[in-house]
Structures are given as C-alpha cells and as structure tokens.
Write an enzyme that holds these catalytic residues in place. Sequence first.
Site, PDB file in Angstrom:
ATOM      1  N   ALA A   1      13.258  61.148  82.007  1.00 44.90           N
ATOM      2  CA  ALA A   1      14.101  61.761  83.044  1.00 44.90           C
ATOM      3  C   ALA A   1      15.532  61.259  83.050  1.00 44.90           C
ATOM      4  O   ALA A   1      16.426  61.949  83.545  1.00 44.90           O
ATOM      5  CB  ALA A   1      13.470  61.547  84.419  1.00 44.90           C
TER       6      ALA A   1
ATOM      7  N   THR B   1      10.385  66.181  72.171  1.00 42.76           N
ATOM      8  CA  THR B   1      10.673  64.943  71.463  1.00 42.76           C
ATOM      9  C   THR B   1      10.556  65.178  69.959  1.00 42.76           C
ATOM     10  O   THR B   1       9.560  65.723  69.484  1.00 42.76           O
ATOM     11  CB  THR B   1       9.704  63.834  71.906  1.00 42.76           C
ATOM     12  OG1 THR B   1       9.890  63.586  73.301  1.00 42.76           O
ATOM     13  CG2 THR B   1       9.952  62.547  71.135  1.00 42.76           C
TER      14      THR B   1
ATOM     15  N   HIS C   1      26.787  73.251  63.221  1.00 36.02           N
ATOM     16  CA  HIS C   1      26.655  72.360  64.381  1.00 36.02           C
ATOM     17  C   HIS C   1      27.873  71.439  64.451  1.00 36.02           C
ATOM     18  O   HIS C   1      28.710  71.415  63.556  1.00 36.02           O
ATOM     19  CB  HIS C   1      25.383  71.516  64.281  1.00 36.02           C
ATOM     20  CG  HIS C   1      24.131  72.278  64.551  1.00 36.02           C
ATOM     21  ND1 HIS C   1      23.481  73.015  63.585  1.00 36.02           N
ATOM     22  CD2 HIS C   1      23.409  72.437  65.698  1.00 36.02           C
ATOM     23  CE1 HIS C   1      22.401  73.583  64.113  1.00 36.02           C
ATOM     24  NE2 HIS C   1      22.340  73.253  65.390  1.00 36.02           N
ATOM     25  N   HIS C   2      27.910  70.643  65.508  1.00 33.84           N
ATOM     26  CA  HIS C   2      29.016  69.708  65.741  1.00 33.84           C
ATOM     27  C   HIS C   2      29.038  68.624  64.656  1.00 33.84           C
ATOM     28  O   HIS C   2      28.055  68.403  63.930  1.00 33.84           O
ATOM     29  CB  HIS C   2      28.882  69.073  67.120  1.00 33.84           C
ATOM     30  CG  HIS C   2      27.541  68.423  67.345  1.00 33.84           C
ATOM     31  ND1 HIS C   2      27.249  67.144  66.944  1.00 33.84           N
ATOM     32  CD2 HIS C   2      26.408  68.920  67.909  1.00 33.84           C
ATOM     33  CE1 HIS C   2      26.006  66.848  67.264  1.00 33.84           C
ATOM     34  NE2 HIS C   2      25.465  67.913  67.853  1.00 33.84           N
TER      35      HIS C   2
ATOM     36  N   LYS D   1      26.195  65.824  64.191  1.00 33.25           N
ATOM     37  CA  LYS D   1      24.812  66.102  63.795  1.00 33.25           C
ATOM     38  C   LYS D   1      24.617  65.694  62.340  1.00 33.25           C
ATOM     39  O   LYS D   1      25.354  66.123  61.454  1.00 33.25           O
ATOM     40  CB  LYS D   1      24.484  67.584  63.979  1.00 33.25           C
ATOM     41  CG  LYS D   1      23.015  67.908  63.699  1.00 33.25           C
ATOM     42  CD  LYS D   1      22.683  69.342  64.095  1.00 33.25           C
ATOM     43  CE  LYS D   1      21.231  69.684  63.818  1.00 33.25           C
ATOM     44  NZ  LYS D   1      20.286  68.844  64.578  1.00 33.25           N
TER      45      LYS D   1
END
Length: 238
Positions: free
Chosen positions: A13, A93, A148-149, A152
């Site tokens: 969380a 995950t 992607h950025h 990554k």
Amino acid sequence: MPDAPVRLLIHGASGRMGRALLRLCAGRDDCLPVAAVSRTVGQRVIDGVPQFATTELHGVPAFDVAIDFSLPEGLGAILALSIERGAGFVSGTTGLAQAQQDALDAAAERIAVLPAANFSLGVAVLEELVERAAGALHGWDCDIVEAHHVHKQDAPSGTALALGASAQRGGAEARYASLRAGDIVGEHTVQFSGIGERIELIHRAGDRDIFARGALAAAVRLRGRPAGRYRLRDLLFA
C-alpha cells in the site's frame, strides 16, 4: 438491490501503485479498501483505512479480494493468506521466479488468481485484437514497436512480449523494436504487413493511473469467480 462493494486488501500500500489504488478506490462505489498492508506502519488509520504491517497479516479483517503490488519476496505470505481466507488474488508484482509462478498455479486450484504485468484495459483488448488479426492474416509480417521513458531498463517491455505471445497464439512470429526517450509512459504498436497493405494496432498510455484502474476493475470482476488462473482479457470478454 445493488451488490455490496468488493472488500479489498491492498498489499504494498505504501508504493506508487498501492497509493494510486487507495486514492482511486475512494472515488468508486463498487469497492471498499478494508486493509492497507505495508512493510512498516506509522499511522494506524489513514483516510478511514486500517493500516497493517506485513508481519501483522493474520490480523487483517475479512476481505473478498487481495490486490498485490509489492515485491517478489512478499508474494508467498499474501498468497497463502488469500488461500486461507478463500479470497480472490490479483497481483501486478513482477520479477517472479519460476517457483513463485508455480505457487500461483497451485493457488489457482483453490482460489481465483489473476496475475498480470500490465493492467491496462486497453492493452487487454489489444491482446485480443492481435491474436485475432494474426489468426486471419497468415503469412503477413508482424512487428511490435514499443516506446517508454529513459529510465526503463528492460527491452522489449513485458507488455510487448505479451503482445508477441498473443500474435504467436494466432500463428504469427513477432519481431521487436524498442525506444527509450523522455518521459513516455508507454506506447505499443503492433504492425501486420502484407503485399501492398498494412494494419497498425496502437495503444498509448498517457497516465499511470490506468494500471490502478484496471487492477480495481479486475478485482471487482474476480469476486465470486470459481478457482482458476485468469487473464484480464478473460474477465473483459466473459
């Protein structure tokens, strides 16, 4: 009478996805976070949601579905609790070892399990379209271009590989190209090329919240499902 909200346990969380799940769930009437689990706990209640440390898992209240966006080493405990409680299990995950994949398969014999590397609803639909296109366009070239950025590191992306697997199920073998630039959240183009014609199927992610929205949608749809290992697209097209 409308169905009661799905009671959610958010595992991981305190992470970026976990925080997004809690924030977005607060604006929905079909789900209710009943516990937020992190490695460490400061405040015991935040925005009305009880907070638990990972060492306190067995003290969490009843829940219908657990959503896990944590680390591979945390998977075993939350998966075991979900089995014990007879609750559904949704996990984003990544980086799982084969033994953990085997554990998910074993859990799927007892509860509804949905692990995915990408919870975008649009990507789930794109996978379906790619498989259908590959099955219809025999002999066409299939190329997947993903962007992607700059931070990554893996290439091709997990999503690109999943799209390639969809193409393979349809009978095509994909080739891959990757681009790392700027702050691109994620773009995937699947191109089928024949003689004199070409089809492009494109998905662009402009907001990382789409992954949290997709995980919440998956959890809502997973409640009450029989035991099995599901894909997001299974729930969308059921």
